[in-house]
Design an enzyme around this catalytic site. Structure first.
Site, mmCIF file in Angstrom:
data_model
loop_
_atom_site.group_PDB
_atom_site.id
_atom_site.type_symbol
_atom_site.label_atom_id
_atom_site.label_comp_id
_atom_site.label_asym_id
_atom_site.label_seq_id
_atom_site.Cartn_x
_atom_site.Cartn_y
_atom_site.Cartn_z
ATOM 1 N N SER A 17 44.500 48.057 32.246
ATOM 2 C CA SER A 17 44.015 47.257 33.366
ATOM 3 C C SER A 17 44.618 45.862 33.300
ATOM 4 C CB SER A 17 42.480 47.221 33.357
ATOM 5 O OG SER A 17 42.000 46.719 34.580
ATOM 6 N N ASN A 18 44.025 44.906 33.978
ATOM 7 C CA ASN A 18 44.510 43.521 33.976
ATOM 8 C C ASN A 18 43.310 42.605 34.181
ATOM 9 O OD1 ASN A 18 44.199 42.854 36.942
ATOM 10 N ND2 ASN A 18 45.416 44.709 37.057
ATOM 11 N N PRO A 19 43.480 41.279 33.963
ATOM 12 C CA PRO A 19 42.303 40.394 33.962
ATOM 13 C C PRO A 19 41.820 39.940 35.341
ATOM 14 C CG PRO A 19 44.216 39.318 32.948
ATOM 15 C CD PRO A 19 44.711 40.559 33.597
ATOM 16 N N ALA A 73 44.638 43.556 42.329
ATOM 17 C CA ALA A 73 45.722 43.626 41.333
ATOM 18 C C ALA A 73 45.818 45.094 40.894
ATOM 19 C CB ALA A 73 45.408 42.709 40.160
#
Ligand code: C5P
Length: 221
Positions: free
Chosen positions: A29-31, A96
Protein backbone atom coordinates in the site's frame (compact mmCIF):
# COMPACT_ATOMS: atom_id res chain seq x y z
CA UNK A 1 -22.39 31.35 3.54
CA UNK A 2 -21.31 28.85 0.87
CA UNK A 3 -23.01 29.43 -2.49
CA UNK A 4 -25.01 26.38 -3.66
CA UNK A 5 -23.42 26.58 -7.08
CA UNK A 6 -23.24 22.80 -7.62
CA UNK A 7 -26.93 22.05 -7.08
CA UNK A 8 -28.14 19.41 -9.56
CA UNK A 9 -24.56 18.19 -10.16
CA UNK A 10 -23.36 14.70 -9.17
CA UNK A 11 -19.70 14.56 -8.13
CA UNK A 12 -17.89 11.21 -7.94
CA UNK A 13 -14.73 11.35 -5.83
CA UNK A 14 -12.11 8.70 -5.11
CA UNK A 15 -9.90 8.91 -2.05
CA UNK A 16 -7.25 7.14 -0.04
CA UNK A 17 -4.84 4.33 -0.84
CA UNK A 18 -5.60 0.87 -2.14
CA UNK A 19 -4.38 -2.31 -0.48
CA UNK A 20 -3.08 -5.18 -2.53
CA UNK A 21 -3.02 -8.32 -0.40
CA UNK A 22 -0.28 -10.96 -0.75
CA UNK A 23 -1.87 -13.28 1.79
CA UNK A 24 -4.54 -12.84 4.51
CA UNK A 25 -2.31 -10.61 6.67
CA UNK A 26 0.12 -8.78 4.35
CA UNK A 27 -0.42 -6.13 1.75
CA UNK A 28 1.29 -3.55 -0.46
CA UNK A 29 0.00 0.00 0.00
CA UNK A 30 1.08 3.64 0.43
CA UNK A 31 0.70 6.34 3.10
CA UNK A 32 -2.27 8.19 1.53
CA UNK A 33 -4.54 9.49 4.33
CA UNK A 34 -7.57 10.13 2.10
CA UNK A 35 -7.82 13.72 3.39
CA UNK A 36 -7.68 15.39 -0.04
CA UNK A 37 -10.58 13.35 -1.43
CA UNK A 38 -12.68 13.69 1.73
CA UNK A 39 -12.15 17.47 1.57
CA UNK A 40 -13.34 17.52 -2.06
CA UNK A 41 -16.39 15.41 -1.12
CA UNK A 42 -17.30 17.73 1.79
CA UNK A 43 -16.76 20.91 -0.23
CA UNK A 44 -18.92 19.60 -3.11
CA UNK A 45 -21.65 18.57 -0.63
CA UNK A 46 -21.60 22.03 0.98
CA UNK A 47 -21.99 23.60 -2.49
CA UNK A 48 -25.16 21.59 -3.06
CA UNK A 49 -23.84 18.66 -5.13
CA UNK A 50 -24.88 15.07 -4.76
CA UNK A 51 -21.65 13.30 -3.82
CA UNK A 52 -20.50 9.68 -4.14
CA UNK A 53 -17.19 9.04 -2.36
CA UNK A 54 -15.32 5.83 -3.22
CA UNK A 55 -12.76 5.39 -0.48
CA UNK A 56 -9.87 3.02 0.04
CA UNK A 57 -8.95 2.12 3.64
CA UNK A 58 -8.59 5.29 5.74
CA UNK A 59 -9.13 6.23 9.37
CA UNK A 60 -11.48 9.09 8.41
CA UNK A 61 -15.16 8.93 9.34
CA UNK A 62 -17.66 8.91 6.46
CA UNK A 63 -18.73 12.55 5.89
CA UNK A 64 -22.43 13.27 6.55
CA UNK A 65 -24.60 13.77 3.50
CA UNK A 66 -22.23 11.85 1.22
CA UNK A 67 -22.80 8.37 -0.22
CA UNK A 68 -19.68 6.51 0.88
CA UNK A 69 -18.56 3.32 -0.89
CA UNK A 70 -15.69 1.58 0.89
CA UNK A 71 -13.26 -0.52 -1.14
CA UNK A 72 -9.93 -2.20 -0.47
CA UNK A 73 -8.07 -3.09 -3.68
CA UNK A 74 -7.53 -1.26 -6.98
CA UNK A 75 -9.74 -3.82 -8.74
CA UNK A 76 -12.56 -3.07 -6.28
CA UNK A 77 -12.04 0.66 -6.77
CA UNK A 78 -12.18 0.15 -10.54
CA UNK A 79 -15.55 -1.65 -10.19
CA UNK A 80 -17.01 0.96 -7.82
CA UNK A 81 -15.91 3.93 -9.96
CA UNK A 82 -17.36 2.37 -13.10
CA UNK A 83 -20.58 1.44 -11.25
CA UNK A 84 -21.17 5.13 -10.38
CA UNK A 85 -19.72 6.75 -13.51
CA UNK A 86 -22.94 6.88 -15.54
CA UNK A 87 -24.65 9.12 -12.96
CA UNK A 88 -21.61 11.42 -12.50
CA UNK A 89 -21.20 14.88 -14.07
CA UNK A 90 -17.83 15.41 -12.43
CA UNK A 91 -15.10 12.95 -11.36
CA UNK A 92 -12.26 13.95 -9.06
CA UNK A 93 -9.76 11.12 -8.70
CA UNK A 94 -7.55 11.79 -5.68
CA UNK A 95 -6.95 8.12 -4.79
CA UNK A 96 -3.37 6.85 -4.62
CA UNK A 97 -4.03 3.65 -6.54
CA UNK A 98 -1.33 0.98 -6.21
CA UNK A 99 0.30 0.51 -9.61
CA UNK A 100 0.82 -3.24 -9.07
CA UNK A 101 -0.79 -6.11 -7.20
CA UNK A 102 0.62 -9.54 -6.37
CA UNK A 103 -0.01 -11.95 -9.25
CA UNK A 104 -1.50 -14.35 -6.74
CA UNK A 105 -3.20 -13.85 -3.34
CA UNK A 106 -2.20 -16.77 -1.13
CA UNK A 107 -5.08 -18.29 0.85
CA UNK A 108 -2.83 -19.01 3.85
CA UNK A 109 -0.24 -16.85 5.59
CA UNK A 110 3.08 -17.32 3.77
CA UNK A 111 5.68 -18.88 6.10
CA UNK A 112 9.03 -17.15 6.54
CA UNK A 113 11.85 -18.80 4.58
CA UNK A 114 15.59 -18.17 4.59
CA UNK A 115 17.09 -15.82 2.03
CA UNK A 116 15.69 -13.58 -0.62
CA UNK A 117 12.04 -13.69 -1.59
CA UNK A 118 10.67 -12.62 -4.95
CA UNK A 119 6.99 -11.75 -5.34
CA UNK A 120 5.64 -11.52 -8.89
CA UNK A 121 3.50 -8.40 -9.40
CA UNK A 122 1.07 -7.60 -12.20
CA UNK A 123 -0.04 -4.08 -13.21
CA UNK A 124 -3.38 -2.73 -11.98
CA UNK A 125 -5.69 -1.10 -14.51
CA UNK A 126 -5.45 2.69 -14.79
CA UNK A 127 -8.90 3.58 -13.44
CA UNK A 128 -8.87 7.24 -14.47
CA UNK A 129 -7.66 6.45 -17.99
CA UNK A 130 -10.47 3.92 -18.40
CA UNK A 131 -13.01 6.57 -17.28
CA UNK A 132 -11.42 9.12 -19.63
CA UNK A 133 -12.06 6.79 -22.55
CA UNK A 134 -15.82 7.06 -21.82
CA UNK A 135 -15.72 10.73 -20.75
CA UNK A 136 -18.72 12.15 -22.68
CA UNK A 137 -19.38 15.70 -21.33
CA UNK A 138 -18.13 14.93 -17.85
CA UNK A 139 -15.48 17.04 -16.18
CA UNK A 140 -12.54 14.84 -15.14
CA UNK A 141 -9.86 15.91 -12.69
CA UNK A 142 -6.77 13.93 -11.68
CA UNK A 143 -3.83 14.27 -9.34
CA UNK A 144 -0.20 13.63 -10.16
CA UNK A 145 2.82 13.32 -7.92
CA UNK A 146 6.10 14.02 -9.59
CA UNK A 147 9.57 14.50 -8.25
CA UNK A 148 10.95 16.03 -11.46
CA UNK A 149 9.85 17.44 -14.85
CA UNK A 150 6.53 18.01 -13.14
CA UNK A 151 4.53 20.23 -15.49
CA UNK A 152 5.49 18.40 -18.69
CA UNK A 153 4.82 14.98 -17.22
CA UNK A 154 1.53 16.13 -15.66
CA UNK A 155 0.33 17.68 -18.95
CA UNK A 156 1.18 14.45 -20.75
CA UNK A 157 -0.88 12.52 -18.15
CA UNK A 158 -3.81 14.92 -18.55
CA UNK A 159 -3.76 14.29 -22.32
CA UNK A 160 -3.33 10.53 -22.01
CA UNK A 161 -6.18 10.22 -19.48
CA UNK A 162 -8.48 12.74 -21.29
CA UNK A 163 -8.70 15.09 -18.26
CA UNK A 164 -9.84 18.71 -18.01
CA UNK A 165 -6.95 19.41 -15.65
CA UNK A 166 -4.58 17.69 -13.26
CA UNK A 167 -3.33 18.84 -9.84
CA UNK A 168 0.40 18.37 -9.67
CA UNK A 169 2.03 17.99 -6.30
CA UNK A 170 5.53 17.33 -5.13
CA UNK A 171 5.60 14.60 -2.45
CA UNK A 172 9.14 15.56 -1.49
CA UNK A 173 8.13 19.13 -0.50
CA UNK A 174 7.68 19.55 3.21
CA UNK A 175 4.11 19.78 4.50
CA UNK A 176 2.45 18.77 1.25
CA UNK A 177 0.43 15.84 0.02
CA UNK A 178 0.70 12.46 1.81
CA UNK A 179 -0.81 12.59 5.27
CA UNK A 180 -0.73 16.39 5.57
CA UNK A 181 -3.71 18.63 6.33
CA UNK A 182 -2.36 21.10 3.75
CA UNK A 183 -1.31 20.79 0.14
CA UNK A 184 0.46 22.85 -2.49
CA UNK A 185 -0.40 22.10 -6.09
CA UNK A 186 0.09 23.44 -9.58
CA UNK A 187 -2.95 23.14 -11.83
CA UNK A 188 -1.86 21.81 -15.22
CA UNK A 189 -4.02 21.59 -18.35
CA UNK A 190 -3.65 19.09 -21.20
CA UNK A 191 -2.35 22.01 -23.32
CA UNK A 192 0.50 22.41 -20.84
CA UNK A 193 -0.51 25.69 -19.19
CA UNK A 194 0.18 25.77 -15.47
CA UNK A 195 -0.99 27.80 -12.49
CA UNK A 196 0.89 27.43 -9.19
CA UNK A 197 -1.44 27.80 -6.22
CA UNK A 198 -0.08 28.73 -2.79
CA UNK A 199 0.08 26.18 0.02
CA UNK A 200 -3.36 26.01 1.64
CA UNK A 201 -5.60 23.65 3.61
CA UNK A 202 -6.94 20.68 1.67
CA UNK A 203 -10.45 22.09 2.18
CA UNK A 204 -9.48 25.45 0.64
CA UNK A 205 -7.78 23.61 -2.21
CA UNK A 206 -10.93 21.50 -2.71
CA UNK A 207 -12.89 24.73 -3.23
CA UNK A 208 -10.26 26.04 -5.68
CA UNK A 209 -10.65 22.81 -7.67
CA UNK A 210 -14.46 23.04 -7.58
CA UNK A 211 -14.37 26.72 -8.67
CA UNK A 212 -12.55 25.58 -11.83
CA UNK A 213 -14.90 22.62 -12.32
CA UNK A 214 -17.87 25.01 -12.03
CA UNK A 215 -16.38 27.33 -14.68
CA UNK A 216 -15.83 24.39 -17.07
CA UNK A 217 -19.41 23.12 -16.52
CA UNK A 218 -20.83 26.56 -17.30
CA UNK A 219 -18.72 27.26 -20.35
CA UNK A 220 -20.47 24.30 -21.91
CA UNK A 221 -24.09 25.41 -21.48
O1 C5P B 1 -0.23 7.89 -13.83
P1 C5P B 1 -0.35 8.36 -12.41
O2 C5P B 1 -0.52 7.25 -11.42
O3 C5P B 1 0.70 9.34 -11.98
O4 C5P B 1 -1.70 9.23 -12.46
C1 C5P B 1 -2.25 9.74 -11.31
C2 C5P B 1 -3.74 9.92 -11.49
O5 C5P B 1 -4.33 8.73 -12.06
C3 C5P B 1 -4.43 10.11 -10.17
O6 C5P B 1 -5.57 10.92 -10.35
C4 C5P B 1 -4.79 8.66 -9.78
O7 C5P B 1 -5.88 8.63 -8.91
C5 C5P B 1 -5.14 8.05 -11.12
N1 C5P B 1 -4.83 6.60 -11.22
C6 C5P B 1 -5.84 5.70 -11.47
N2 C5P B 1 -5.56 4.35 -11.59
C7 C5P B 1 -4.30 3.92 -11.47
C8 C5P B 1 -3.24 4.83 -11.22
C9 C5P B 1 -3.56 6.16 -11.09
O8 C5P B 1 -7.00 6.10 -11.59
N3 C5P B 1 -4.04 2.61 -11.58
Amino acid sequence: LTPKDLEGVTVLVSAGPTREYLDPVRFISNPSSGRMGYAVAEAARDRGARVVLVSGPTTLPAPWGVECVRVTSALEMYEAMHAHFAEADVVVMTAAVADYRPAEVKAEKEPKTAGEKVVPLVPNPDILKSLGEAKGDRVLVGFAMETHAGVDRAAEKARRKNLDFICLNYPTREGSAFGSTHNEVTIVTPEGTSEALPRMSKRALADEILDRVHRILHRRV
